[in-house]
Design a protein around this motif. Structure first.
Motif, PDB file in Angstrom:
ATOM      1  N   VAL A  89       0.810  -1.314   0.018  1.00 38.27           N
ATOM      2  CA  VAL A  89      -0.069  -0.227  -0.091  1.00 38.27           C
ATOM      3  C   VAL A  89       0.965   1.414  -0.120  1.00 38.27           C
ATOM      4  CG1 VAL A  89      -2.042   1.087   1.255  1.00 38.27           C
ATOM      5  CG2 VAL A  89      -1.905  -1.252   1.127  1.00 38.27           C
ATOM      6  N   GLU A 106      -5.678   5.989  -6.728  1.00 37.91           N
ATOM      7  CA  GLU A 106      -6.294   7.301  -7.024  1.00 37.91           C
ATOM      8  C   GLU A 106      -5.347   8.420  -6.606  1.00 37.91           C
ATOM      9  OE1 GLU A 106      -9.308   9.562  -6.830  1.00 37.91           O
ATOM     10  OE2 GLU A 106      -9.890   7.986  -6.091  1.00 37.91           O
ATOM     11  N   ASP A 147      -8.085   1.955 -12.076  1.00 33.97           N
ATOM     12  CA  ASP A 147      -8.703   0.970 -11.230  1.00 33.97           C
ATOM     13  C   ASP A 147      -9.208   1.622  -9.846  1.00 33.97           C
ATOM     14  OD1 ASP A 147      -7.875  -1.183  -8.789  1.00 33.97           O
ATOM     15  OD2 ASP A 147      -8.188  -2.190 -10.922  1.00 33.97           O
ATOM     16  N   GLU A 148     -10.144   1.036  -9.517  1.00 36.73           N
ATOM     17  CA  GLU A 148     -10.898   1.546  -8.299  1.00 36.73           C
ATOM     18  C   GLU A 148      -9.847   1.653  -7.076  1.00 36.73           C
ATOM     19  OE1 GLU A 148     -13.258  -2.562  -6.873  1.00 36.73           O
ATOM     20  OE2 GLU A 148     -14.177  -0.470  -7.348  1.00 36.73           O
ATOM     21  N   ASP A 149      -8.728   0.812  -7.027  1.00 37.26           N
ATOM     22  CA  ASP A 149      -7.638   0.729  -5.907  1.00 37.26           C
ATOM     23  C   ASP A 149      -6.660   1.537  -6.001  1.00 37.26           C
ATOM     24  OD1 ASP A 149      -8.954  -1.423  -4.977  1.00 37.26           O
ATOM     25  OD2 ASP A 149      -8.111  -3.128  -5.884  1.00 37.26           O
ATOM     26  N   THR A 203      -2.467   7.312  -4.210  1.00 37.83           N
ATOM     27  CA  THR A 203      -2.621   5.934  -3.186  1.00 37.83           C
ATOM     28  C   THR A 203      -2.786   4.848  -3.996  1.00 37.83           C
ATOM     29  OG1 THR A 203      -3.658   7.465  -1.465  1.00 37.83           O
ATOM     30  CG2 THR A 203      -3.834   4.909  -1.544  1.00 37.83           C
ATOM     31  N   SER A 204      -1.937   3.737  -3.918  1.00 38.30           N
ATOM     32  CA  SER A 204      -2.033   2.306  -4.744  1.00 38.30           C
ATOM     33  C   SER A 204      -2.291   1.452  -3.748  1.00 38.30           C
ATOM     34  CB  SER A 204      -1.168   2.450  -5.849  1.00 38.30           C
ATOM     35  OG  SER A 204      -1.296   1.234  -6.463  1.00 38.30           O
ATOM     36  N   LYS A 205      -3.208   0.721  -3.709  1.00 38.73           N
ATOM     37  CA  LYS A 205      -3.162  -0.452  -2.833  1.00 38.73           C
ATOM     38  C   LYS A 205      -2.698  -1.769  -3.484  1.00 38.73           C
ATOM     39  CE  LYS A 205      -7.469   1.680  -0.250  1.00 38.73           C
ATOM     40  NZ  LYS A 205      -8.596   1.534   0.008  1.00 38.73           N
ATOM     41  N   THR A 206      -2.989  -2.210  -4.727  1.00 41.39           N
ATOM     42  CA  THR A 206      -2.761  -3.159  -5.337  1.00 41.39           C
ATOM     43  C   THR A 206      -1.527  -3.240  -6.409  1.00 41.39           C
ATOM     44  OG1 THR A 206      -4.341  -2.679  -7.364  1.00 41.39           O
ATOM     45  CG2 THR A 206      -5.140  -3.762  -5.210  1.00 41.39           C
TER      46      THR A 206
END
Length: 411
Positions: free
Chosen positions: A190, A221, A217-219, A264-267
């Motif tokens: 993350v 922002e 992608d929704e993950d 922000t990137s979670k994946t």
């Protein structure tokens, strides 16, 4: 990846030396001041609170205090101020929250591994709370200096040691913002990156031009928001502009003191790239100490940003990247490349000639051995025929001689 300070690495450190990080601060002597030193290590605590001496009461006079934050390799430091009330005179401009810190001040600096200052993030006084500060190194130092007049509450700030290798607070002429791992995917984990672009002068503004935004992608922002202050000096964070509605260019306005870009990137998905610039407003007949943009009236940018490979005038004004000469050493590099190619070509020709000669020599050797044997046999046969011819000639001469003798006898 953080600011390519570009690299691209390396150029923005020089620019930092060229830009004022404060408004003509006066150097205050530390003689006869009470020393105090506090050290916070990430091995002992991941976060904490630091404050001026005596807080929340007024700070004492003649203080010289240092607060050293020591993180591990790969860590960064985030500072969020809760209170800032330090003696300072408002600047002679209409820009809010700009002060001349001649007497008391709080200075924030990044440190190298030897705890020596290498970059100043800001010098603060007055009553305007700065936006959150993010270092680009694992070590930082806050220095609080006071004189003998006018004491106030001082400051209080929360600190955190973070592990994201991106983001930072910058007051330099400009730079490049990139998602971690750009142009490839974001590394796993993350990531929450935050770039705080503070104005280095009340006559400046900041422009951010997004060159690539691949965030579907929704993950992931991407957000950009502006920092303002109210009449009491408290921070007011503007409504963030999100990915789906993000414009190509965002700029500050006269009532703004900083612009923040958050990613922000979670994946590990999503990436972006942007160039940002501090520019000065100058009259048409005024003096521009750097480069005057052709299609943005009155816009002056730092000369070091011209022909750096990125648009810095903002909007569709690409005048800072026109008529750019080849980079220094470019022609020399081409000549060197041509010479190297010619040398390699000659070596290849020589090698091919050597191989061909060796091949022909082997073929000649193969043909030469039987030829010498054949010549010997031919020579033997020739000698034999010569001897036979000579023998026949001798016999004919003998017969002729006998015939003459016989003729004489008959005569």
């Amino acid at each position: 990846m953080g600011v390519n300070v570009t690299s691209r690495g390396h150029v923005w450190g020089v620019l930092a030396l060229l830009m004022f990080v404060s408004l003509s601060p006066t150097v205050v002597s530390t003689q006869n001041r009470a020393p105090c030193r506090h050290v916070y290590n990430s091995d002992e605590t991941s976060d904490g609170v630091i404050a001026s001496p005596g807080f929340p009461a007024d700070y004492p006079e003649m203080q010289f205090c240092t607060y050293v934050l020591q993180g591990k390799a790969g860590e960064r430091i985030r500072l969020e101020f809760k209170v800032l009330e330090i003696e300072g005179a408002p600047h002679d401009s209409n820009r809010p929250c700009f002060y001349t810190c001649h007497h008391d001040y709080l200075e924030v600096e990044e440190l190298n591994d030897a705890d020596q200052p290498v970059r100043t993030l800001g010098r603060y006084c007055g009553n305007c709370i700065p936006p959150a500060l993010v270092t680009s190194r694992p070590r930082a130092q806050l220095t609080f200096v006071t004189d003998e007049t006018k004491n106030y509450r001082g400051f209080q700030a929360d600190f955190n040691f973070i592990t994201n290798d991106c983001g930072g607070t910058y007051r330099v002429a400009g730079g490049v913002l990139e998602s971690p791992g750009y142009p490839g995917p974001v590394p796993r984990g993350v990531f929450e990156c935050e770039w705080v672009l503070e104005l280095s002068s009340p006559s400046n503004d900041v422009s951010v031009q997004f060159l690539e935004m691949n965030i579907e992608d929704e993950d992931a922002e991407l957000q950009t928001y502006l920092i303002k202050h109210d009449d009491t000096g408290a921070v007011q964070i503007g409504e963030p502009v999100r990915t789906s509605e993000h414009p190509v260019v965002m700029e500050t306005s006269p009532d703004v003191t900083a612009l923040v870009v958050s990613f922000t990137s979670k994946t590990g998905r999503g990436r972006f790239r942007a160039s940002w610039t501090q520019f000065t407003h100058t009259p048409t007949n005024g003096t521009c100490d750097g480069f005057r943009c052709a299609e943005q009236p009155g816009r002056c940018i730092h000369a070091a940003l011209v022909c750096n490979g990125f648009p810095n005038c903002g909007g569709r004004d690409g005048s800072d990247e026109r008529d750019c000469a080849p980079p220094p050493g470019g022609s020399d590099n081409v000549v060197v490349g041509i010479v190297v190619a010619l040398v390699l070509a000659v070596l290849l020709i020589i090698a091919a000639a050597c191989v061909g000669h060796a091949y022909k020599q082997r073929q000649a050797d193969k043909r030469g051995r039987p030829m010498r044997s054949t010549d010997a046999r031919a020579s033997t046969r020739s000698n034999k025929r010569l001897k036979e011819n000579m023998k026949m000639q001798t016999e004919e001469e003998d017969e002729e001689a006998r015939g003459l003798r016989d003729g004489n006898q008959h005569a």
